[in-house]
Design a protein around this motif. Structure first.
Motif, PDB file in Angstrom:
ATOM      1  N   GLU A 104       0.881  -1.074   0.136  1.00  0.00           N
ATOM      2  CA  GLU A 104      -0.036   0.003   0.009  1.00  0.00           C
ATOM      3  C   GLU A 104       0.934   1.297   0.043  1.00  0.00           C
ATOM      4  O   GLU A 104       0.479   2.274  -0.611  1.00  0.00           O
ATOM      5  CB  GLU A 104      -0.921   0.041   1.233  1.00  0.00           C
ATOM      6  N   HIS A 105       1.895   1.239   0.802  1.00  0.00           N
ATOM      7  CA  HIS A 105       2.872   2.418   1.111  1.00  0.00           C
ATOM      8  C   HIS A 105       4.302   1.869   1.206  1.00  0.00           C
ATOM      9  O   HIS A 105       4.530   0.927   1.754  1.00  0.00           O
ATOM     10  CB  HIS A 105       2.160   3.566   2.274  1.00  0.00           C
ATOM     11  N   PRO A 149      -3.012  10.678   8.811  1.00  0.00           N
ATOM     12  CA  PRO A 149      -4.073  10.175   7.777  1.00  0.00           C
ATOM     13  C   PRO A 149      -3.472   9.533   6.686  1.00  0.00           C
ATOM     14  O   PRO A 149      -4.077   8.646   5.869  1.00  0.00           O
ATOM     15  CB  PRO A 149      -4.785  11.497   7.637  1.00  0.00           C
ATOM     16  N   THR A 150      -2.327  10.070   5.963  1.00  0.00           N
ATOM     17  CA  THR A 150      -2.094   9.521   4.777  1.00  0.00           C
ATOM     18  C   THR A 150      -0.477   9.335   4.674  1.00  0.00           C
ATOM     19  O   THR A 150       0.175   8.953   3.925  1.00  0.00           O
ATOM     20  CB  THR A 150      -1.927  10.471   3.813  1.00  0.00           C
ATOM     21  N   SER A 151       0.426   9.323   5.965  1.00  0.00           N
ATOM     22  CA  SER A 151       1.826   9.143   5.847  1.00  0.00           C
ATOM     23  C   SER A 151       2.174   8.810   7.313  1.00  0.00           C
ATOM     24  O   SER A 151       1.201   8.549   8.285  1.00  0.00           O
ATOM     25  CB  SER A 151       2.302  10.585   5.665  1.00  0.00           C
TER      26      SER A 151
END
Length: 336
Positions: A139-140, A202-204
């Motif tokens: 995903e990341h 939230p995104t990192s």
């Protein structure tokens, strides 16, 4: 009136007194071939789930793989049974390098967090990777801080980490992942490894230097796994698995207990171990022990540690599992 159940803190996961050491209560070996006849091994990190008695093992095979096994509570009495195998793969939004070297594992919610070791090459850099727990898709991928990245005379050495990943969960605080280098960065003095704390937005995910851990300064020593112990107590700590290999076949394995750095600890502070235990003396066979996770509670209520070794897919090594429990003497109060 309904009285809510009182939360019972788990028993402390350390010997008392410290010099009492550890007792080896069970050992086993995992098969070197899976059900399809393919080589099985390279186990570099572990996570035990007590509610289902399932052991997850991360393999540092080039593409990365997580296997699950049942029967840990009966370790040494009956063979462990394979549950499933999950290949780690890239996804359209997050391509995976042709080779990763997965060395640390934390299961957190719907994600598998993996510490990926690097080789000081653009095509194979050290990273923190987040995979979907069900599909195994990436995903990341998060880059390590600049001080850790390869540069002339700086950064992680080739095949020198990070090899560890641990979950820090404390009441009233946000979850963090702790990551340590295996060996000193090229710009650092010998005998100390850096520690990072990863927090999540939230995104990192953002890494912050926490402290340094003192390890033996002799050639060949490295830190292979981390575990937070007694997190809810007033004095939480870190257990670190330390390994040394000297050719042709000499292994040393230590378990070191460190204080847990808090928010006031300066990043350059070097934390000395509060205690070290020789695990070969405790009964572990000499081998490449790399994985550390809390194990199942014993019949007498004592907690346990579960360790796994990495056979490097070599005929001269093995896939060992070992269960250790802390020795405790009568004068030790329940809270220590």
């Amino acid at each position: 009136m309904v009285v809510p159940p009182v939360a019972v803190a788990p028993p402390p996961l350390l010997p008392c007194p410290a010099e009492a050491g550890w007792e080896l209560v069970a050992r086993a070996r995992l098969p070197r071939r899976d059900a399809n006849g393919q080589a099985s091994g390279g186990f570099s990190a572990a996570g035990y789930q007590s509610d289902t008695d399932a052991l997850l093992l991360l393999s540092d095979a080039p593409q990365g793989r997580v296997s699950a096994w049942s029967g840990v509570r009966r370790l040494g009495r009956v063979p462990l049974q394979p549950l499933f195998q999950l290949d780690l793969t890239g996804s359209p939004r997050a391509p995976l390098p042709a080779e990763i070297d997965g060395e640390g594992l934390v299961v957190l919610g719907e994600r598998l967090w993996v510490a990926s070791e690097g080789r000081r090459r653009t095509a194979r850099v050290a990273q923190l990777l987040a995979f979907d727990r069900d599909s195994g898709q990436l995903e990341h991928a998060y880059a390590l801080p600049a001080d850790w990245r390869p540069a002339p005379g700086r950064g992680l050495g080739a095949n020198q980490g990070p090899e560890s990943l641990a979950l820090l969960r404390r009441p009233g605080q946000a979850d963090r992942l702790l990551m340590a280098a295996e060996s000193p960065l090229l710009q650092d003095p010998p005998g100390q490894v850096r520690l990072l704390g990863w927090t999540f937005g939230p995104t990192s995910a953002v890494a912050r230097p926490l402290a340094r851990l003192a390890i033996p300064a002799g050639a060949g020593w490295g830190l292979t796994d981390l575990l937070v112990v007694d997190a809810a107590s007033p004095a939480p700590g870190l257990l670190a698995l330390l390994r040394r290999f000297q050719a042709p076949d000499q292994w040393q394995i230590l378990l070191a207990h460190y204080p847990l750095p808090d928010g006031e600890t300066e990043p350059d502070v070097v934390l000395q171990p509060l205690r070290q235990w020789d695990l070969i003396e405790a009964g572990l066979p000499p081998d490449n022990w790399e994985a550390l996770t809390p194990g199942p509670a014993q019949a007498d209520g004592r907690p346990s540690l579960l360790l796994a070794s990495d056979d490097n897919f070599s005929a001269f090594q093995d896939n060992h599992l070992a269960l250790l429990v802390p020795r405790r003497s009568v004068p030790c109060p329940p809270s220590q």
